[in-house]
Design a protein around this motif. Structure first.
Motif, PDB file in Angstrom:
ATOM      1  N   VAL A 105       3.140  13.175 -10.731  1.00 37.70           N
ATOM      2  CA  VAL A 105       3.870  14.455 -10.822  1.00 37.70           C
ATOM      3  C   VAL A 105       4.666  14.488 -12.122  1.00 37.70           C
ATOM      4  CG1 VAL A 105       5.719  15.849  -9.795  1.00 37.70           C
ATOM      5  CG2 VAL A 105       3.941  14.869  -8.330  1.00 37.70           C
ATOM      6  N   GLY A 106       5.336  13.392 -12.452  1.00 34.86           N
ATOM      7  CA  GLY A 106       6.063  13.326 -13.718  1.00 34.86           C
ATOM      8  C   GLY A 106       5.144  13.419 -14.922  1.00 34.86           C
ATOM      9  N   ALA A 107       4.003  12.757 -14.843  1.00 33.84           N
ATOM     10  CA  ALA A 107       3.036  12.796 -15.946  1.00 33.84           C
ATOM     11  C   ALA A 107       2.495  14.204 -16.152  1.00 33.84           C
ATOM     12  CB  ALA A 107       1.888  11.822 -15.668  1.00 33.84           C
ATOM     13  N   VAL A 108       2.241  14.908 -15.065  1.00 34.65           N
ATOM     14  CA  VAL A 108       1.752  16.292 -15.169  1.00 34.65           C
ATOM     15  C   VAL A 108       2.829  17.179 -15.796  1.00 34.65           C
ATOM     16  CG1 VAL A 108       1.055  18.330 -13.837  1.00 34.65           C
ATOM     17  CG2 VAL A 108       0.045  16.093 -13.327  1.00 34.65           C
ATOM     18  N   ALA A 109       4.087  16.975 -15.432  1.00 32.06           N
ATOM     19  CA  ALA A 109       5.171  17.755 -16.038  1.00 32.06           C
ATOM     20  C   ALA A 109       5.213  17.535 -17.548  1.00 32.06           C
ATOM     21  CB  ALA A 109       6.503  17.386 -15.390  1.00 32.06           C
ATOM     22  N   ILE A 110       5.089  16.282 -17.969  1.00 30.01           N
ATOM     23  CA  ILE A 110       5.065  15.985 -19.405  1.00 30.01           C
ATOM     24  C   ILE A 110       3.829  16.599 -20.054  1.00 30.01           C
ATOM     25  CG2 ILE A 110       4.798  14.113 -21.105  1.00 30.01           C
ATOM     26  CD1 ILE A 110       6.604  12.423 -19.223  1.00 30.01           C
ATOM     27  N   ALA A 111       2.684  16.461 -19.408  1.00 29.66           N
ATOM     28  CA  ALA A 111       1.441  17.025 -19.954  1.00 29.66           C
ATOM     29  C   ALA A 111       1.557  18.537 -20.122  1.00 29.66           C
ATOM     30  CB  ALA A 111       0.260  16.676 -19.052  1.00 29.66           C
ATOM     31  N   GLN A 112       2.126  19.209 -19.138  1.00 29.10           N
ATOM     32  CA  GLN A 112       2.284  20.663 -19.238  1.00 29.10           C
ATOM     33  C   GLN A 112       3.241  21.034 -20.367  1.00 29.10           C
ATOM     34  OE1 GLN A 112       0.604  23.217 -17.487  1.00 29.10           O
ATOM     35  NE2 GLN A 112      -0.654  21.426 -17.090  1.00 29.10           N
ATOM     36  N   ALA A 113       4.303  20.255 -20.530  1.00 27.63           N
ATOM     37  CA  ALA A 113       5.232  20.510 -21.634  1.00 27.63           C
ATOM     38  C   ALA A 113       4.536  20.317 -22.979  1.00 27.63           C
ATOM     39  CB  ALA A 113       6.450  19.595 -21.515  1.00 27.63           C
ATOM     40  N   LEU A 114       3.715  19.288 -23.089  1.00 33.92           N
ATOM     41  CA  LEU A 114       2.974  19.057 -24.330  1.00 33.92           C
ATOM     42  C   LEU A 114       1.955  20.165 -24.579  1.00 33.92           C
ATOM     43  CD1 LEU A 114       2.402  15.200 -24.070  1.00 33.92           C
ATOM     44  CD2 LEU A 114       3.912  16.406 -25.674  1.00 33.92           C
ATOM     45  N   ARG A 115       1.286  20.601 -23.508  1.00 34.78           N
ATOM     46  CA  ARG A 115       0.290  21.667 -23.643  1.00 34.78           C
ATOM     47  C   ARG A 115       0.930  23.002 -24.021  1.00 34.78           C
ATOM     48  NH1 ARG A 115      -4.800  21.263 -21.092  1.00 34.78           N
ATOM     49  NH2 ARG A 115      -4.528  23.380 -20.304  1.00 34.78           N
ATOM     50  N   ALA A 116       2.221  23.148 -23.779  1.00 29.38           N
ATOM     51  CA  ALA A 116       2.923  24.380 -24.144  1.00 29.38           C
ATOM     52  C   ALA A 116       3.220  24.443 -25.640  1.00 29.38           C
ATOM     53  CB  ALA A 116       4.223  24.487 -23.349  1.00 29.38           C
ATOM     54  N   LEU A 127       0.833  -1.208   0.000  1.00 30.59           N
ATOM     55  CA  LEU A 127       0.000   0.000   0.000  1.00 30.59           C
ATOM     56  C   LEU A 127       0.866   1.255   0.000  1.00 30.59           C
ATOM     57  CD1 LEU A 127      -2.875   1.060   0.068  1.00 30.59           C
ATOM     58  CD2 LEU A 127      -2.800   0.936   2.551  1.00 30.59           C
ATOM     59  N   ALA A 128       1.874   1.290   0.850  1.00 34.16           N
ATOM     60  CA  ALA A 128       2.746   2.476   0.922  1.00 34.16           C
ATOM     61  C   ALA A 128       3.492   2.676  -0.386  1.00 34.16           C
ATOM     62  CB  ALA A 128       3.725   2.330   2.087  1.00 34.16           C
ATOM     63  N   ASN A 129       4.019   1.608  -0.947  1.00 34.49           N
ATOM     64  CA  ASN A 129       4.762   1.695  -2.197  1.00 34.49           C
ATOM     65  C   ASN A 129       3.852   2.116  -3.348  1.00 34.49           C
ATOM     66  OD1 ASN A 129       7.299   1.343  -3.570  1.00 34.49           O
ATOM     67  ND2 ASN A 129       6.355  -0.411  -4.578  1.00 34.49           N
ATOM     68  N   ALA A 130       2.675   1.520  -3.422  1.00 30.69           N
ATOM     69  CA  ALA A 130       1.739   1.866  -4.501  1.00 30.69           C
ATOM     70  C   ALA A 130       1.340   3.332  -4.422  1.00 30.69           C
ATOM     71  CB  ALA A 130       0.502   0.974  -4.423  1.00 30.69           C
ATOM     72  N   THR A 131       1.130   3.819  -3.214  1.00 25.53           N
ATOM     73  CA  THR A 131       0.736   5.219  -3.034  1.00 25.53           C
ATOM     74  C   THR A 131       1.863   6.157  -3.435  1.00 25.53           C
ATOM     75  OG1 THR A 131      -0.732   4.586  -1.230  1.00 25.53           O
ATOM     76  CG2 THR A 131      -0.125   6.896  -1.357  1.00 25.53           C
ATOM     77  N   LEU A 132       3.049   5.896  -2.940  1.00 23.51           N
ATOM     78  CA  LEU A 132       4.190   6.768  -3.233  1.00 23.51           C
ATOM     79  C   LEU A 132       4.539   6.761  -4.716  1.00 23.51           C
ATOM     80  CD1 LEU A 132       6.476   8.613  -2.272  1.00 23.51           C
ATOM     81  CD2 LEU A 132       7.842   6.553  -1.870  1.00 23.51           C
ATOM     82  N   VAL A 133       4.628   5.582  -5.301  1.00 23.50           N
ATOM     83  CA  VAL A 133       4.993   5.492  -6.717  1.00 23.50           C
ATOM     84  C   VAL A 133       3.920   6.133  -7.592  1.00 23.50           C
ATOM     85  CG1 VAL A 133       5.521   3.911  -8.624  1.00 23.50           C
ATOM     86  CG2 VAL A 133       6.464   3.485  -6.353  1.00 23.50           C
ATOM     87  N   THR A 134       2.651   5.935  -7.247  1.00 23.47           N
ATOM     88  CA  THR A 134       1.557   6.550  -8.013  1.00 23.47           C
ATOM     89  C   THR A 134       1.673   8.073  -7.975  1.00 23.47           C
ATOM     90  OG1 THR A 134       0.073   4.685  -7.627  1.00 23.47           O
ATOM     91  CG2 THR A 134      -0.951   6.787  -8.206  1.00 23.47           C
TER      92      THR A 134
END
Length: 139
Positions: free
Chosen positions: A91-102, A79-86
């Motif tokens: 956060v990484g996915a949002v960074a990529i999404a923001q770069a794509l949206r730019a 549970l702890a690992n799944a939560t942290l990794v998710t």
């Protein structure tokens, strides 16, 4: 096995990982649809707009989540690992999404406030889903 010592950067195609992927994409789509609705768009009518907003998050999530091992044979793990990794993957996915949206390819542009809202709201939805999946799949 910890994230630091495991080679989890692969995708296993199984019914379990398909279920995890469907739930992940459902959580991200819910985040996008609610966001569009709060900005005056009807997600059931403005399907193209929703798809255009969803696409950069989908790309970012699939790239980061698969690299992070969220679709590996031992996913979701503890549970702890799944939560942290998710959360870290989101956060990484949002960074990529923001770069794509730019870029001119996707609408919306990049904005720090939207990135923060994306991390918080999308992260909450994904984490709730992954916690439920971890508790259910551990049985």
């Amino acid at each position: 096995m910890s994230v630091a010592t495991a080679d989890r950067s692969h995708v296993e195609f199984s019914s379990k990982t398909a279920l995890l992927a469907a739930g992940d994409l459902g959580a991200i789509l819910l985040f996008v649809a609610v966001g569009e609705y709060t900005h005056g768009y009807n997600p059931l009518v403005d399907v193209g707009r929703v798809a255009g907003t969803f696409a950069p998050f989908l790309i970012g999530w699939l790239l980061v989540a698969s690299a992070a091992g969220l679709y590996a044979s031992d996913a979701p793990g503890t549970l702890a690992n799944a939560t942290l990794v998710t959360l870290l993957a989101w956060v990484g996915a949002v960074a990529i999404a923001q770069a794509l949206r730019a870029t001119s390819v996707f609408h919306g542009g990049a904005a720090l406030t939207f990135a923060i809202v994306s991390v918080l709201v999308g992260g909450l939805l994904l984490t709730l889903w992954r916690v439920a999946a971890t508790l259910t799949l551990a049985r």
